[in-house]
Write an enzyme that holds these catalytic residues in place. Structure first.
Site, PDB file in Angstrom:
ATOM      1  N   GLY A  27     -29.143 -18.111  38.447  1.00  0.00           N
ATOM      2  CA  GLY A  27     -27.434 -17.710  38.655  1.00  0.00           C
ATOM      3  C   GLY A  27     -27.249 -16.038  39.141  1.00  0.00           C
ATOM      4  O   GLY A  27     -26.494 -15.884  40.241  1.00  0.00           O
ATOM      5  N   ASP A  28     -28.467 -15.488  39.258  1.00  0.00           N
ATOM      6  CA  ASP A  28     -28.423 -13.981  39.479  1.00  0.00           C
ATOM      7  C   ASP A  28     -28.376 -14.290  40.953  1.00  0.00           C
ATOM      8  O   ASP A  28     -28.241 -13.499  41.886  1.00  0.00           O
ATOM      9  CB  ASP A  28     -29.422 -12.589  39.091  1.00  0.00           C
ATOM     10  CG  ASP A  28     -29.703 -13.175  37.023  1.00  0.00           C
ATOM     11  OD1 ASP A  28     -28.222 -12.758  36.806  1.00  0.00           O
ATOM     12  OD2 ASP A  28     -29.724 -13.156  36.287  1.00  0.00           O
ATOM     13  N   SER A  30     -29.707 -21.960  36.235  1.00  0.00           N
ATOM     14  CA  SER A  30     -30.546 -20.803  34.955  1.00  0.00           C
ATOM     15  C   SER A  30     -29.456 -19.678  35.763  1.00  0.00           C
ATOM     16  O   SER A  30     -29.433 -19.485  36.847  1.00  0.00           O
ATOM     17  CB  SER A  30     -32.477 -21.556  35.869  1.00  0.00           C
ATOM     18  OG  SER A  30     -31.950 -20.444  37.225  1.00  0.00           O
ATOM     19  N   LYS A  31     -30.515 -19.087  34.552  1.00  0.00           N
ATOM     20  CA  LYS A  31     -30.280 -17.183  34.352  1.00  0.00           C
ATOM     21  C   LYS A  31     -30.691 -16.920  35.941  1.00  0.00           C
ATOM     22  O   LYS A  31     -29.734 -16.378  36.501  1.00  0.00           O
ATOM     23  CB  LYS A  31     -31.184 -16.610  33.174  1.00  0.00           C
ATOM     24  CG  LYS A  31     -30.584 -15.517  33.409  1.00  0.00           C
ATOM     25  CD  LYS A  31     -29.230 -15.021  32.668  1.00  0.00           C
ATOM     26  CE  LYS A  31     -29.317 -13.223  31.778  1.00  0.00           C
ATOM     27  NZ  LYS A  31     -29.901 -12.370  33.669  1.00  0.00           N
ATOM     28  N   ARG A  32     -32.133 -16.999  36.126  1.00  0.00           N
ATOM     29  CA  ARG A  32     -32.413 -16.544  37.817  1.00  0.00           C
ATOM     30  C   ARG A  32     -31.256 -16.722  38.929  1.00  0.00           C
ATOM     31  O   ARG A  32     -31.555 -15.988  39.155  1.00  0.00           O
ATOM     32  CB  ARG A  32     -33.882 -17.487  37.840  1.00  0.00           C
ATOM     33  CG  ARG A  32     -34.775 -17.076  38.758  1.00  0.00           C
ATOM     34  CD  ARG A  32     -36.460 -17.550  38.893  1.00  0.00           C
ATOM     35  NE  ARG A  32     -36.670 -17.673  40.154  1.00  0.00           N
ATOM     36  CZ  ARG A  32     -36.166 -19.123  40.975  1.00  0.00           C
ATOM     37  NH1 ARG A  32     -36.018 -20.094  39.523  1.00  0.00           N
ATOM     38  NH2 ARG A  32     -36.032 -19.525  41.314  1.00  0.00           N
TER      39      ARG A  32
END
Length: 476
Positions: free
Chosen positions: A251-252, A247-249
């Site tokens: 991943g960050d 997920s983007k979260r």
RNA sequence: GGCCCCAUCGUCUAGCGGUUAGGACAUCGGCCUCUCACGUCGGUAACACGGGUUCAAUUCCCGUUGGGGUCACCA
């Protein structure tokens, strides 16, 4: 055998993420390899979360990756429209068909009623609540809002052979009478996807393994519709470095790029992205680096693995670097220009320093962003000086040597790498010096950094005037 | 928790009954060398565990453990 028809069906609720790109890629590769058709379909039935902006971003990413679609938005095709929200009549028609066939029924239970039933259960059991089939045998058709539910057979099992996972079988009792159509006439995923795949003539559905559980009820729908059941290929999941769903979260949090757009911004070549994600869960002998053409040529379902994996940032960057090095200096020069511009360096494409500069940094960069960074001092009036490097190397002891070096270099003719090399070597010998006594100070003077390409090549790219000026300035 | 899927170096993987278990990234050394890279040579490093089946299991079967997915009028 007829030509395969495959599809990628994103829902426009955000970016195209790297796992989605991989799903798209495998479908695309199969279509390109077999001369089949690659369809792009937008599953925008989640009106809460779907946005036009997401549609645009996803198309952009697909185009950037070079995953061109034969049918779909902007491409046309005989099975359109390719946005689900424009196919509502079709879903209604098929829902009626299913009801007539006894494979679906109208359910008049309200959300509140169902919610109440669920809450009546002890806390622990609520997760196991399933629709009790209240309206299953209902004959009347009151003038009330209703959803359409799938009517599952009692007992029995659904079996099929997955191209990746092999023989699969799920007992019908493990499924439930899921909602096919919302009360507002908009289909849910499992229904819309099946109707579309049927009406678009899709022969092979390749998607992430997170859809494994959707397949058995979908197969039941195909059968009820008297349609051919496509082949299925469920791709193993690409998980984060710590093994969770991408997920983007996350991943960050874990320092990896999830949106495809990030790869573009960081100066990856599309082919490198494709290479990394293709090789993730698929292999062809010992080969690691593939061109787009090789991917098409060598791709096959037999060598798609069936266990989930974790994204490896370092390997990804290595693949990126390999693809960069395969390009010619001229190609890279053209590609790096926008990235130089982003750092405020407006360089003319015809600038004589450009291609030689690229040549010197090519083995030192994994992305075009890194490459632009490594080229910075060639095109800036004054190099950005790393304070630590300056302090360490631009010492009182070094300054006279830099002044002398400037004089030596000023006289080199022609001002080219080999000539500079010879002249400097001769001077060093005459002074009983070695290159290591002056290299780092000179490097800092010329580039502002303690690491750079070879001194002589840097000088040659900078040109005599700049080289001499920078050496003199640092020696002052 | 129910259901489903999965299990080879840290990571991506090859292997499809008999191999010194191979490659790549990463990592660690050597070489190259003006730094950093590139390149090159070499090293460390894996069949989760327990039962079967078999003359023989990394490979087939079962169980355990571990990991993941999924349980919506999301997709």
């Amino acid at each position: 055998m007829t030509r395969p028809r495959v599809r990628f069906a994103p829902s426009p609720t955000g970016y195209l993420h790297i796992g989605g790109a991989r799903t798209a890629l495998f479908n695309w590769l199969w279509a390109r390899k077999t001369g089949g058709t690659f369809i792009l379909r937008v599953e925008d039935t989640d009106q809460e979360r779907s946005t036009d902006e997401s549609v645009r971003v996803i198309f952009d990413s697909m185009r950037w990756l070079g995953l061109d679609w034969d049918e779909g938005p902007h491409a046309g095709g005989d099975c359109g429209p390719y946005f689900q929200m424009q196919r509502l009549d079709l879903y209604r028609e098929y829902a009626e068909k299913l009801i007539r066939a006894g494979a679906a029924y109208r359910c008049y239970c309200t959300r509140e009623e169902l919610e109440a039933q669920r809450n009546a259960l002890p806390e622990k059991k609520r997760a196991h609540w399933v629709y009790p089939g209240t309206c299953r045998e209902r004959r009347d058709e009151p003038d009330l809002p209703y959803v359409v539910r799938q009517k599952l057979p009692r007992g029995g099992a659904v079996a099929y052979t997955d191209l990746v996972c092999g023989a699969m079988s799920t007992p019908c009792d493990a499924m439930q009478d899921q909602v096919l159509m919302r009360s507002n006439g908009v289909p849910l995923y499992n229904f819309g996807a099946v109707v579309d795949d049927v009406t678009m003539g899709v022969t092979l559905v390749a998607r992430g393994k997170d859809h494994l559980i959707n397949t058995p009820p979908q197969i039941l729908l195909y059968r009820a519709l008297d349609a051919d059941v496509p082949q299925f290929a469920h791709l193993p999941m690409m998980l984060t470095p710590t093994g969770e769903k991408m997920s983007k979260r996350l991943g960050d949090q874990q320092g990896i790029d999830v949106p495809v757009g990030a790869y573009r911004e960081k100066g990856w070549l599309p082919d490198a992205v494709l290479n990394y994600i293709a090789r993730f869960g698929w292999s062809a002998g010992d080969q690691e680096i593939f061109s787009r053409e090789e991917l098409i040529e060598k791709f096959d379902w037999n060598h798609v693995g069936n266990h989930d994996g974790r994204y490896d940032k370092k390997k990804a960057l290595w693949v990126s670097a390999e693809h960069l090095r395969k390009r010619t200096d001229d190609e890279l020069a053209a590609m790096v220009l926008p990235f130089l511009a982003k750092r405020g360096l407006t360089v003319d494409a015809a600038d004589a320093r450009l291609v030689p500069a690229v040549h010197t940094v090519k083995p030192r960069a994994s992305t075009l962003v890194e490459m632009a960074d490594a080229m910075d001092y060639y095109f800036r009036d004054e190099p950005v000086v790393d304070a630590k490097a300056a302090e360490k190397f631009l010492t009182a002891d070094a300054k006279p040597k830099l002044a002398a070096l400037a004089d030596v270099v000023a006289a080199v003719e022609p001002f080219a790498e080999a000539e500079i090399h010879n002249a400097v070597e001769a001077w060093l010998a005459s002074q009983s010096l070695e290159i290591k006594h002056v290299a780092q100070p000179a490097r800092v003077a010329l580039t502002g950094r303690s690491a750079s390409p070879g001194l002589y090549e840097v000088m040659a790219v900078l040109g005599r005037d700049v080289t001499v000026a920078r050496l003199r300035k640092a020696s002052a």
